[in-house]
Structures are given as structure tokens and as C-alpha cells.
Design a protein around this motif. Structure first.
Motif, PDB file in Angstrom:
ATOM      1  N   ARG A   1       2.517   7.593 -19.527  1.00  0.00           N
ATOM      2  CA  ARG A   1       3.367   6.510 -19.014  1.00  0.00           C
ATOM      3  C   ARG A   1       2.853   6.007 -17.666  1.00  0.00           C
ATOM      4  N   LEU A   2       2.486   6.966 -16.802  1.00  0.00           N
ATOM      5  CA  LEU A   2       2.012   6.588 -15.469  1.00  0.00           C
ATOM      6  C   LEU A   2       0.669   5.850 -15.542  1.00  0.00           C
ATOM      7  N   TYR A   3      -0.206   6.250 -16.443  1.00  0.00           N
ATOM      8  CA  TYR A   3      -1.454   5.503 -16.666  1.00  0.00           C
ATOM      9  C   TYR A   3      -1.121   4.068 -17.084  1.00  0.00           C
ATOM     10  N   GLY A   4      -0.084   3.942 -17.938  1.00  0.00           N
ATOM     11  CA  GLY A   4       0.324   2.610 -18.391  1.00  0.00           C
ATOM     12  C   GLY A   4       0.832   1.756 -17.237  1.00  0.00           C
ATOM     13  N   VAL A   5       1.590   2.379 -16.328  1.00  0.00           N
ATOM     14  CA  VAL A   5       2.100   1.659 -15.150  1.00  0.00           C
ATOM     15  C   VAL A   5       0.927   1.157 -14.310  1.00  0.00           C
ATOM     16  N   LEU A   6      -0.047   2.022 -14.114  1.00  0.00           N
ATOM     17  CA  LEU A   6      -1.204   1.657 -13.283  1.00  0.00           C
ATOM     18  C   LEU A   6      -2.054   0.584 -13.975  1.00  0.00           C
TER      19      LEU A   6
ATOM     20  N   LEU B   1      -9.247   6.550 -21.623  1.00  0.00           N
ATOM     21  CA  LEU B   1      -9.297   5.362 -20.750  1.00  0.00           C
ATOM     22  C   LEU B   1      -9.490   4.074 -21.536  1.00  0.00           C
ATOM     23  N   ASP B   2     -10.026   4.177 -22.759  1.00  0.00           N
ATOM     24  CA  ASP B   2     -10.183   2.964 -23.584  1.00  0.00           C
ATOM     25  C   ASP B   2      -8.821   2.338 -23.923  1.00  0.00           C
ATOM     26  N   ASP B   3      -7.754   3.142 -23.849  1.00  0.00           N
ATOM     27  CA  ASP B   3      -6.404   2.606 -24.098  1.00  0.00           C
ATOM     28  C   ASP B   3      -5.883   1.819 -22.893  1.00  0.00           C
ATOM     29  N   PHE B   4      -6.608   1.910 -21.768  1.00  0.00           N
ATOM     30  CA  PHE B   4      -6.130   1.306 -20.511  1.00  0.00           C
ATOM     31  C   PHE B   4      -7.278   0.503 -19.878  1.00  0.00           C
ATOM     32  N   PRO B   5      -7.605  -0.668 -20.432  1.00  0.00           N
ATOM     33  CA  PRO B   5      -8.828  -1.379 -20.020  1.00  0.00           C
ATOM     34  C   PRO B   5      -8.864  -1.775 -18.534  1.00  0.00           C
TER      35      PRO B   5
ATOM     36  N   VAL C   1       0.840  -1.213   0.000  1.00  0.00           N
ATOM     37  CA  VAL C   1       0.000   0.000   0.000  1.00  0.00           C
ATOM     38  C   VAL C   1       0.868   1.254   0.000  1.00  0.00           C
ATOM     39  N   THR C   2       1.875   1.298   0.874  1.00  0.00           N
ATOM     40  CA  THR C   2       2.613   2.559   1.030  1.00  0.00           C
ATOM     41  C   THR C   2       3.441   2.890  -0.214  1.00  0.00           C
ATOM     42  N   GLN C   3       3.996   1.855  -0.889  1.00  0.00           N
ATOM     43  CA  GLN C   3       4.793   2.203  -2.070  1.00  0.00           C
ATOM     44  C   GLN C   3       3.917   2.793  -3.181  1.00  0.00           C
ATOM     45  N   TRP C   4       2.696   2.314  -3.294  1.00  0.00           N
ATOM     46  CA  TRP C   4       1.800   2.868  -4.324  1.00  0.00           C
ATOM     47  C   TRP C   4       1.209   4.205  -3.885  1.00  0.00           C
ATOM     48  N   LEU C   5       1.072   4.374  -2.578  1.00  0.00           N
ATOM     49  CA  LEU C   5       0.644   5.691  -2.082  1.00  0.00           C
ATOM     50  C   LEU C   5       1.712   6.739  -2.418  1.00  0.00           C
ATOM     51  N   PHE C   6       2.971   6.378  -2.157  1.00  0.00           N
ATOM     52  CA  PHE C   6       4.062   7.326  -2.450  1.00  0.00           C
ATOM     53  C   PHE C   6       4.236   7.516  -3.957  1.00  0.00           C
ATOM     54  N   TRP C   7       3.989   6.474  -4.712  1.00  0.00           N
ATOM     55  CA  TRP C   7       4.028   6.587  -6.188  1.00  0.00           C
ATOM     56  C   TRP C   7       3.028   7.662  -6.622  1.00  0.00           C
ATOM     57  N   GLN C   8       1.874   7.682  -6.020  1.00  0.00           N
ATOM     58  CA  GLN C   8       0.875   8.680  -6.407  1.00  0.00           C
ATOM     59  C   GLN C   8       1.304  10.078  -5.983  1.00  0.00           C
ATOM     60  N   VAL C   9       1.704  10.239  -4.702  1.00  0.00           N
ATOM     61  CA  VAL C   9       1.961  11.608  -4.241  1.00  0.00           C
ATOM     62  C   VAL C   9       3.236  12.189  -4.855  1.00  0.00           C
ATOM     63  N   ALA C  10       4.184  11.316  -5.221  1.00  0.00           N
ATOM     64  CA  ALA C  10       5.437  11.833  -5.794  1.00  0.00           C
ATOM     65  C   ALA C  10       5.467  11.758  -7.312  1.00  0.00           C
TER      66      ALA C  10
ATOM     67  N   ARG D   1     -11.612  -0.341 -15.843  1.00  0.00           N
ATOM     68  CA  ARG D   1     -12.470  -1.193 -14.995  1.00  0.00           C
ATOM     69  C   ARG D   1     -12.345  -0.774 -13.522  1.00  0.00           C
ATOM     70  N   TRP D   2     -11.122  -0.530 -13.076  1.00  0.00           N
ATOM     71  CA  TRP D   2     -10.863  -0.080 -11.688  1.00  0.00           C
ATOM     72  C   TRP D   2     -11.540   1.275 -11.444  1.00  0.00           C
ATOM     73  N   PHE D   3     -11.387   2.185 -12.405  1.00  0.00           N
ATOM     74  CA  PHE D   3     -11.947   3.531 -12.288  1.00  0.00           C
ATOM     75  C   PHE D   3     -13.473   3.470 -12.129  1.00  0.00           C
ATOM     76  N   GLU D   4     -14.130   2.677 -12.986  1.00  0.00           N
ATOM     77  CA  GLU D   4     -15.596   2.585 -12.938  1.00  0.00           C
ATOM     78  C   GLU D   4     -16.034   1.959 -11.620  1.00  0.00           C
ATOM     79  N   SER D   5     -15.268   1.007 -11.126  1.00  0.00           N
ATOM     80  CA  SER D   5     -15.680   0.353  -9.875  1.00  0.00           C
ATOM     81  C   SER D   5     -15.566   1.319  -8.694  1.00  0.00           C
ATOM     82  N   ILE D   6     -14.540   2.161  -8.662  1.00  0.00           N
ATOM     83  CA  ILE D   6     -14.431   3.125  -7.552  1.00  0.00           C
ATOM     84  C   ILE D   6     -15.484   4.230  -7.700  1.00  0.00           C
TER      85      ILE D   6
END
Ligand SMILES: N[C@@H](CCC(=O)N[C@@H](CS)C(=O)NCC(=O)O)C(=O)O
Length: 233
Positions: A139-144, A179-183, A97-106, A187-192
Motif C-alpha cells: 500500500r505504501l509503495y502505491g502511495v509513493l 517495482l515493475d508494478d510501480f513505474p 518535505v517534512t510531511q513526507w519525511l515523517f511519512w517515511q519515519v512513521a 523511475r525515481w528509484f533508478e534516478s537516485i
């Protein structure tokens, strides 16, 4: 119990996403950053970086004087630790959790923020800057998207890592992303988006303001800041 210093922007939404998922009572104290309220001395006393969100916890776990926290990542960690929710208790789960939290804030937050700045707000359309930040956001969307290929949420069950990232995906069109480029991300986005707490969090924001924060009047104050901006107060 919690005072939330807030304006309805992506970083502000992170904290209402958390609080609406829990039973923690909170009061929103609006900080209209378009009108310069982030420079008020009483706000700078709890948030010396003149940025919202910030919180004051009037009933901290160890009792005693109220605890104030600024920086959205630190606030999410504080609230998750206090409530023992949305953050794994075991070492490996917590690191996830924390590494992805820091990935977002930084990463995602600052890069998408610069994307917004140069694509939407800068008075000159600087091709190099726009491409740099649209590409980095891409690039970051691709990572996620890759991360979400084989899991429902970013780091185990729904967590503060998801709450930090989601509000920065909401303006995906303005960021030049499809978002269609990142299926998996889609899916995650719609669920949240469909979580009742998410709906409530964004409704709370709309109750505070639905007007654009960046206007002709606010532009100079928001984008012309130097050390003097703080020294004056
Ligand atoms: N790293 C900070 C960033 C917070 C931030 O940039 N907040 C913006 C709104 S999204 C703000 O308060 N801006 C006020 C200003 O620019 O003076 C966090 O994650 O909390």
C-alpha cells in the motif's frame, strides 16, 4: 565536524546519503548492532533508544558544546537546517518535505521493518503477520508511486524526504514487492540509485561491513530486547 554513529542498514544509509551529497566532513564510528555495541554506555548517552544512526556535531551553529542527535528523521532535519540544503526554505515547500519525511519515519520504515522481521527473520512463518506487513508495504509503495506520477522527486527538488525513503525501497524484492508494478516509483528509484553521492554512500557502507547483521548469534540479542536490556547497562 560530524561524528556519525552508523551501521550499514537502511536507517544508517539515510545519513550517508545526505552527507555524501554535501561537503560536510564526517567520521563514521561503526556501531555493530549485531554484536551489541548499541548497548555501550557511551553510545546510549547520545542515543538512549539503543538504535543507530546518531550524530555528534562538534561545531554547532550556535557554537558551544557539541550537539548530539538520534532518530534518522531528526538527524536529516538537523543537517538540512544547518547546511541549508535539501530542505525548502519557504513555508509551503518545507511542509511538503517534512510531511513526507515523517511519512517515511512513521510509516514506510516501521512497516517495511516489520515486513523484514516476519518474512525473513522470525523463526516461525506466521502467515497473518507476513501478509499484514507485505500488504501494508505494498500500500505504501502505491502511495509513493502515485505521489511520483507527476513529479521527479517526492517534494520538489531532491530532498531529505527522498533520502529517507530510498534506502527502504532498496530491499524491495525481500519485501515481496515488484517495482515493475510501480513505474513512477521505479523511475525515481533508478534516478537516485545512479547519483554519484548514492554510489559513494553505499560504498562507505560496504567498507564497514558486507556481512548480514542478523545471524544465529545476533538474533537473540536483536529480537529479545526488553526494558532489562537497557537497565543492565
Ligand atoms: N526510528 C529509528 C530507527 C532506527 C533503527 O531501528 N535502527 C536499527 C538498525 S536499522 C538499530 O539500530 N537496531 C539496533 C537494535 O535493534 O538494537 C530511526 O529512524 O533512526
Amino acid at each position: 565536524m560530524i561524528d556519525l554513529y552508523y551501521w550499514p542498514t537502511p536507517n544508517g544509509h539515510k545519513i550517508t546519503l545526505f552527507l555524501e551529497e554535501t561537503a560536510i566532513p564526517y567520521t563514521i564510528i561503526p556501531v555493530n548492532i549485531g554484536k551489541g555495541e548499541q548497548f555501550r554506555p557511551e553510545f546510549l548517552a547520545i542515543s538512549p533508544n539503543n538504535r543507530m544512526p546518531a550524530i555528534v556535531d562538534h561545531t554547532p551553529l550556535e557554537r558551544g558544546a557539541p550537539v548530539s542527535v538520534f532518530e534518522s528523521g531528526a538527524i536529516l532535519l538537523y543537517l538540512a537546517e544547518k547546511s541549508e540544503q535539501f530542505l525548502a526554505a519557504d513555508l509551503r515547500g518545507r511542509v511538503e518535505v517534512t510531511q513526507w519525511l515523517f511519512w517515511q519515519v512513521a510509516g514506510l520504515g516501521p512497516m517495511a521493518g516489520q515486513n523484514h522481521h516476519f518474512s525473513r527473520y522470525a523463526p516461525e512463518k506466521l502467515t497473518y503477520a507476513i501478509e499484514r506487513y507485505v500488504n501494508e508495504t505494498n500500500r505504501l509503495y502505491g502511495v509513493l508511486n502515485k505521489r511520483l506520477a507527476d513529479r521527479e522527486f517526492i517534494a520538489g527538488p531532491y530532498s531529505i524526504a527522498d533520502m529517507a525513503a530510498y534506502p527502504w525501497i532498496v530491499p524491495h524484492e525481500a519485501q515481496g514487492q515488484n517495482l515493475d508494478d510501480f513505474p513512477h516509483l521505479k523511475r525515481w528509484f533508478e534516478s537516485i540509485k545512479s547519483r554519484p553521492a548514492t554510489v559513494r554512500a553505499y560504498e562507505r557502507g560496504a567498507d564497514i561491513s558486507v556481512n548480514p547483521t542478523v545471524t544465529e548469534e545476533s538474533r537473540k540479542m536483536l529480537f529479545g530486547q526488553t526494558a532489562q536490556s537497557i537497565a543492565k547497562t
